[in-house]
Design an enzyme around this catalytic site. Structure first.
Site, PDB file in Angstrom:
ATOM      1  N   LEU A 104     -13.046 -49.171   3.155  1.00 48.54           N
ATOM      2  CA  LEU A 104     -14.484 -49.052   3.373  1.00 48.54           C
ATOM      3  C   LEU A 104     -14.968 -50.275   4.144  1.00 48.54           C
ATOM      4  CD1 LEU A 104     -15.840 -47.803  -0.095  1.00 48.54           C
ATOM      5  CD2 LEU A 104     -15.430 -46.439   1.959  1.00 48.54           C
ATOM      6  N   ASP A 105     -16.041 -50.098   4.927  1.00 45.58           N
ATOM      7  CA  ASP A 105     -16.633 -51.214   5.647  1.00 45.58           C
ATOM      8  C   ASP A 105     -17.204 -52.229   4.662  1.00 45.58           C
ATOM      9  OD1 ASP A 105     -16.067 -49.768   7.918  1.00 45.58           O
ATOM     10  OD2 ASP A 105     -18.093 -48.947   8.098  1.00 45.58           O
ATOM     11  N   ILE A 106     -17.453 -53.426   5.155  1.00 44.26           N
ATOM     12  CA  ILE A 106     -17.946 -54.496   4.288  1.00 44.26           C
ATOM     13  C   ILE A 106     -19.283 -54.144   3.632  1.00 44.26           C
ATOM     14  CG2 ILE A 106     -19.067 -55.714   6.227  1.00 44.26           C
ATOM     15  CD1 ILE A 106     -18.277 -58.351   4.802  1.00 44.26           C
ATOM     16  N   HIS A 187     -15.099 -46.019  11.326  1.00 39.87           N
ATOM     17  CA  HIS A 187     -16.550 -45.933  11.148  1.00 39.87           C
ATOM     18  C   HIS A 187     -17.055 -44.502  11.330  1.00 39.87           C
ATOM     19  CE1 HIS A 187     -17.288 -50.486  12.197  1.00 39.87           C
ATOM     20  NE2 HIS A 187     -16.681 -50.293  11.033  1.00 39.87           N
TER      21      HIS A 187
END
Length: 232
Positions: A104-106, A187
């Site tokens: 997962l993205d930050i 993304h």
């Protein structure tokens, strides 16, 4: 860890030491295998062997599986020089060969799966297995029926040749939806919303395949997966 395994690698991994220090301990006769002192670095360890290092038995714990409720601000990496990682939230022994099954993205929160079983994580993440990943999405602009239809039919992402696979897209409120996708492009959810003229402002993953984020886990908490959850 695969067996048979070199003794120095086994000690290094389970005692969480550099290989050089593991070899020094073996040379000092600090290691025994099945009650016999062993001084050969390349001695082959089998899974059932009893290995004692400086008076303590080392046990390979086998394949392990965890779910974590990821907070924002943590990166999905084993090590990062700039940010805390999700591994900083785990207090478990022998984590050197663990990895994340679906990053997962930050700034994205929610379900993260962590394991040392490469075959299992491949079944989770490989597009050919088409395991659904479900997200709660908050958007900058109101959702339109046209945008939802586009998401369900597949959209053209920037710099991609083919449309995304059809998604399951259900509006929850004017600015939020539940979105399920079977791919894992870079993304992807953010790019999908951009492709329909909107922008993601909050993103939370609540499910991967049959594994649903435990509602009892607070942000930053984790637990082992159940046998039923492991059987994806």
């Amino acid at each position: 860890m695969k067996f048979p395994c070199r003794l120095d690698k086994f000690i290094s991994h389970l005692a969480e030491l550099p290989r050089s220090k593991a070899r020094a301990a073996i040379k000092r006769q600090d290691v025994s295998v099945n009650d016999e002192t062993v001084t050969a670095f390349d001695f082959q360890i089998k899974a059932q062997d009893s290995v004692v290092f400086q008076g303590e038995q080392l046990a390979f714990l086998g394949k392990r599986y965890f779910m974590l409720h990821k907070p924002a601000g943590y990166v999905c990496a084993n090590v990062d020089e700039l940010h805390p990682t999700v591994f900083d939230l785990l207090d478990e022994p022998n984590m050197a060969d663990f990895h994340i099954a679906g990053r997962l993205d930050i700034d994205t929160t929610g379900l993260v799966l962590i394991t040392n079983d490469g075959d299992w994580s491949h079944r989770i993440t490989s597009p050919k297995h088409q395991k659904l990943k479900t997200y709660l999405v908050e958007t900058l602009e109101p959702l339109t029926s046209q945008a939802l239809t586009q998401l369900r039919e597949g959209v053209q992402l920037h710099n991609e040749k083919e449309l995304t696979r059809p998604a399951i897209a259900d509006a929850l409120e004017s600015y939020s939806l539940r979105l399920s996708i079977s791919e894992g492009k870079y993304h992807q959810v953010k790019r999908m919303l951009a492709a329909v003229g909107n922008k993601v402002v909050e993103l939370h993953r609540e499910q991967v395949a049959n594994i649903v984020l435990d509602e009892n886990l607070q942000s930053g908490e984790y637990r082992a997966l159940t046998d039923a959850e492991i059987k994806i």
